[in-house]
Design a protein around this motif. Structure first.
Motif, PDB file in Angstrom:
ATOM      1  N   LEU A   1     -16.917  27.011 -42.206  1.00 54.59           N
ATOM      2  CA  LEU A   1     -15.865  27.533 -41.364  1.00 54.59           C
ATOM      3  C   LEU A   1     -16.092  26.885 -39.908  1.00 54.59           C
ATOM      4  O   LEU A   1     -15.373  26.407 -39.170  1.00 54.59           O
ATOM      5  CB  LEU A   1     -16.189  29.158 -41.070  1.00 54.59           C
ATOM      6  N   ASP A   2     -17.472  26.430 -39.841  1.00 50.62           N
ATOM      7  CA  ASP A   2     -17.581  25.865 -38.602  1.00 50.62           C
ATOM      8  C   ASP A   2     -17.091  24.381 -38.677  1.00 50.62           C
ATOM      9  O   ASP A   2     -16.692  23.796 -37.648  1.00 50.62           O
ATOM     10  CB  ASP A   2     -19.392  25.687 -38.272  1.00 50.62           C
ATOM     11  N   ALA A   3     -17.135  23.671 -39.884  1.00 48.72           N
ATOM     12  CA  ALA A   3     -16.641  22.446 -40.235  1.00 48.72           C
ATOM     13  C   ALA A   3     -15.005  22.370 -39.843  1.00 48.72           C
ATOM     14  O   ALA A   3     -14.536  21.640 -39.239  1.00 48.72           O
ATOM     15  CB  ALA A   3     -16.972  21.939 -41.402  1.00 48.72           C
ATOM     16  N   LEU A   4     -14.454  23.725 -40.140  1.00 53.11           N
ATOM     17  CA  LEU A   4     -13.090  23.605 -39.998  1.00 53.11           C
ATOM     18  C   LEU A   4     -12.746  23.836 -38.631  1.00 53.11           C
ATOM     19  O   LEU A   4     -11.618  23.416 -37.986  1.00 53.11           O
ATOM     20  CB  LEU A   4     -12.474  25.232 -40.699  1.00 53.11           C
ATOM     21  N   ASP A   5     -13.396  24.571 -37.956  1.00 53.93           N
ATOM     22  CA  ASP A   5     -13.289  24.989 -36.654  1.00 53.93           C
ATOM     23  C   ASP A   5     -13.716  23.753 -35.658  1.00 53.93           C
ATOM     24  O   ASP A   5     -12.799  23.528 -34.655  1.00 53.93           O
ATOM     25  CB  ASP A   5     -14.438  25.981 -36.247  1.00 53.93           C
ATOM     26  N   GLU A   6     -14.335  22.949 -36.006  1.00 48.06           N
ATOM     27  CA  GLU A   6     -14.800  21.729 -35.268  1.00 48.06           C
ATOM     28  C   GLU A   6     -14.027  20.440 -35.329  1.00 48.06           C
ATOM     29  O   GLU A   6     -13.763  20.033 -34.478  1.00 48.06           O
ATOM     30  CB  GLU A   6     -16.178  21.501 -35.470  1.00 48.06           C
TER      31      GLU A   6
ATOM     32  N   HIS B   1     -17.746  15.592 -43.173  1.00 48.44           N
ATOM     33  CA  HIS B   1     -18.208  16.162 -41.768  1.00 48.44           C
ATOM     34  C   HIS B   1     -19.479  16.862 -42.100  1.00 48.44           C
ATOM     35  O   HIS B   1     -20.451  16.660 -41.227  1.00 48.44           O
ATOM     36  CB  HIS B   1     -16.999  17.222 -41.259  1.00 48.44           C
ATOM     37  N   MET B   2     -19.677  17.721 -42.982  1.00 53.87           N
ATOM     38  CA  MET B   2     -21.141  18.419 -43.279  1.00 53.87           C
ATOM     39  C   MET B   2     -22.302  17.524 -43.545  1.00 53.87           C
ATOM     40  O   MET B   2     -23.412  17.591 -43.442  1.00 53.87           O
ATOM     41  CB  MET B   2     -20.655  19.488 -44.228  1.00 53.87           C
ATOM     42  N   SER B   3     -21.776  16.384 -44.280  1.00 51.09           N
ATOM     43  CA  SER B   3     -22.899  15.702 -44.677  1.00 51.09           C
ATOM     44  C   SER B   3     -23.500  14.813 -43.697  1.00 51.09           C
ATOM     45  O   SER B   3     -24.772  14.128 -43.651  1.00 51.09           O
ATOM     46  CB  SER B   3     -22.386  14.478 -45.900  1.00 51.09           C
ATOM     47  N   GLN B   4     -22.922  14.861 -42.337  1.00 53.39           N
ATOM     48  CA  GLN B   4     -23.530  14.349 -41.372  1.00 53.39           C
ATOM     49  C   GLN B   4     -24.524  15.220 -40.837  1.00 53.39           C
ATOM     50  O   GLN B   4     -25.405  14.690 -40.017  1.00 53.39           O
ATOM     51  CB  GLN B   4     -22.205  14.218 -40.199  1.00 53.39           C
ATOM     52  N   ARG B   5     -24.834  16.317 -41.153  1.00 51.87           N
ATOM     53  CA  ARG B   5     -25.418  17.369 -40.579  1.00 51.87           C
ATOM     54  C   ARG B   5     -26.646  18.118 -41.803  1.00 51.87           C
ATOM     55  O   ARG B   5     -27.606  18.142 -41.342  1.00 51.87           O
ATOM     56  CB  ARG B   5     -24.973  18.601 -40.035  1.00 51.87           C
ATOM     57  N   TYR B   6     -25.870  17.967 -42.919  1.00 48.22           N
ATOM     58  CA  TYR B   6     -26.716  18.434 -44.014  1.00 48.22           C
ATOM     59  C   TYR B   6     -26.984  17.562 -45.240  1.00 48.22           C
ATOM     60  O   TYR B   6     -25.899  16.886 -45.467  1.00 48.22           O
ATOM     61  CB  TYR B   6     -26.051  19.697 -44.677  1.00 48.22           C
TER      62      TYR B   6
ATOM     63  N   ALA C   1     -20.467  18.783 -54.640  1.00 46.17           N
ATOM     64  CA  ALA C   1     -20.390  19.463 -53.338  1.00 46.17           C
ATOM     65  C   ALA C   1     -18.895  19.695 -53.069  1.00 46.17           C
ATOM     66  O   ALA C   1     -18.460  20.722 -52.451  1.00 46.17           O
ATOM     67  CB  ALA C   1     -21.063  18.612 -52.244  1.00 46.17           C
ATOM     68  N   VAL C   2     -18.070  18.790 -53.115  1.00 47.28           N
ATOM     69  CA  VAL C   2     -16.729  18.755 -52.777  1.00 47.28           C
ATOM     70  C   VAL C   2     -15.947  19.753 -53.670  1.00 47.28           C
ATOM     71  O   VAL C   2     -15.258  20.493 -53.206  1.00 47.28           O
ATOM     72  CB  VAL C   2     -15.877  17.436 -52.890  1.00 47.28           C
ATOM     73  N   ALA C   3     -16.165  20.014 -54.827  1.00 49.64           N
ATOM     74  CA  ALA C   3     -15.820  21.054 -55.777  1.00 49.64           C
ATOM     75  C   ALA C   3     -16.211  22.311 -55.264  1.00 49.64           C
ATOM     76  O   ALA C   3     -15.337  23.030 -55.292  1.00 49.64           O
ATOM     77  CB  ALA C   3     -16.268  20.904 -57.235  1.00 49.64           C
ATOM     78  N   LEU C   4     -17.190  22.519 -54.990  1.00 47.86           N
ATOM     79  CA  LEU C   4     -17.929  23.775 -54.364  1.00 47.86           C
ATOM     80  C   LEU C   4     -17.300  24.113 -53.209  1.00 47.86           C
ATOM     81  O   LEU C   4     -16.918  25.155 -52.861  1.00 47.86           O
ATOM     82  CB  LEU C   4     -19.627  23.784 -54.280  1.00 47.86           C
ATOM     83  N   ILE C   5     -17.044  23.057 -52.268  1.00 48.17           N
ATOM     84  CA  ILE C   5     -16.458  23.400 -51.200  1.00 48.17           C
ATOM     85  C   ILE C   5     -14.833  23.844 -51.333  1.00 48.17           C
ATOM     86  O   ILE C   5     -14.225  24.896 -50.583  1.00 48.17           O
ATOM     87  CB  ILE C   5     -16.397  22.097 -49.723  1.00 48.17           C
ATOM     88  N   GLY C   6     -14.200  23.263 -52.163  1.00 51.32           N
ATOM     89  CA  GLY C   6     -12.971  23.737 -52.447  1.00 51.32           C
ATOM     90  C   GLY C   6     -12.759  24.847 -53.193  1.00 51.32           C
ATOM     91  O   GLY C   6     -11.754  26.025 -52.767  1.00 51.32           O
TER      92      GLY C   6
ATOM     93  N   PRO D   1     -10.955  19.256 -48.978  1.00 57.70           N
ATOM     94  CA  PRO D   1     -12.595  19.618 -49.109  1.00 57.70           C
ATOM     95  C   PRO D   1     -13.421  18.272 -48.823  1.00 57.70           C
ATOM     96  O   PRO D   1     -14.640  18.325 -48.700  1.00 57.70           O
ATOM     97  CB  PRO D   1     -12.719  20.166 -50.671  1.00 57.70           C
ATOM     98  N   ALA D   2     -12.376  17.233 -49.424  1.00 62.65           N
ATOM     99  CA  ALA D   2     -13.440  16.071 -48.927  1.00 62.65           C
ATOM    100  C   ALA D   2     -13.664  15.572 -47.530  1.00 62.65           C
ATOM    101  O   ALA D   2     -14.603  15.069 -47.095  1.00 62.65           O
ATOM    102  CB  ALA D   2     -12.643  14.896 -49.664  1.00 62.65           C
ATOM    103  N   ASP D   3     -12.976  16.146 -46.621  1.00 64.25           N
ATOM    104  CA  ASP D   3     -12.734  15.948 -45.378  1.00 64.25           C
ATOM    105  C   ASP D   3     -14.060  16.811 -44.848  1.00 64.25           C
ATOM    106  O   ASP D   3     -14.848  16.510 -43.820  1.00 64.25           O
ATOM    107  CB  ASP D   3     -11.515  16.199 -44.498  1.00 64.25           C
TER     108      ASP D   3
END
Length: 86
Positions: free
Chosen positions: A36-41, A53-58, A66-71, A47-49
Motif C-alpha cells: 500500500l505504501d508503494a502504491l501511495d508513493e 519499487h519495493m526491491s529498492q528498500r527490501y 515476489a511479483v506473483a505474490l504482490i499480484g 505488480p512488476a512496478d
C-alpha cells in the motif's frame, strides 16, 4: 488507493486498515502495508512496478515469485474495495 479513504494504524506486528467508505476495519500483516505504501508513493501500474519499487528498500527474493505474490495481494485488496483494479 486514495490516501484519505483508509486510516492505518500499526499495532504489534500488524496493521489495522479502516476503510471509511465501507466502515470496515481489516487486519493485515507484511507485506500488505508495504504494498500500500508503494502504491501511495509511486502510483505504479502493475505488480512488476511495485516489485521494482519495493526491491529498492527490501530483500524480496525470487523476482517472479515476489511479483506473483504482490499480484495476489493486490487482487485480494481490490476484492475488499481497498484498491482499485490496476
Amino acid at each position: 488507493m486514495e490516501r484519505d479513504a483508509i486510516a492505518a494504524c500499526a499495532l504489534d506486528g500488524m496493521t489495522l486498515l479502516y476503510h471509511r467508505a465501507s466502515g470496515q476495519t481489516h487486519m493485515v500483516i507484511s507485506p500488505v502495508p508495504e504494498i500500500l505504501d508503494a502504491l501511495d508513493e509511486t502510483r505504479p501500474a502493475s505488480p512488476a512496478d511495485i516489485h521494482r519499487h519495493m526491491s529498492q528498500r527490501y530483500e524480496l527474493g525470487d523476482a517472479a515469485e515476489a511479483v506473483a505474490l504482490i499480484g495476489a495481494h493486490l487482487a485480494e485488496l481490490a476484492g475488499l474495495g481497498l484498491v482499485r483494479g490496476l
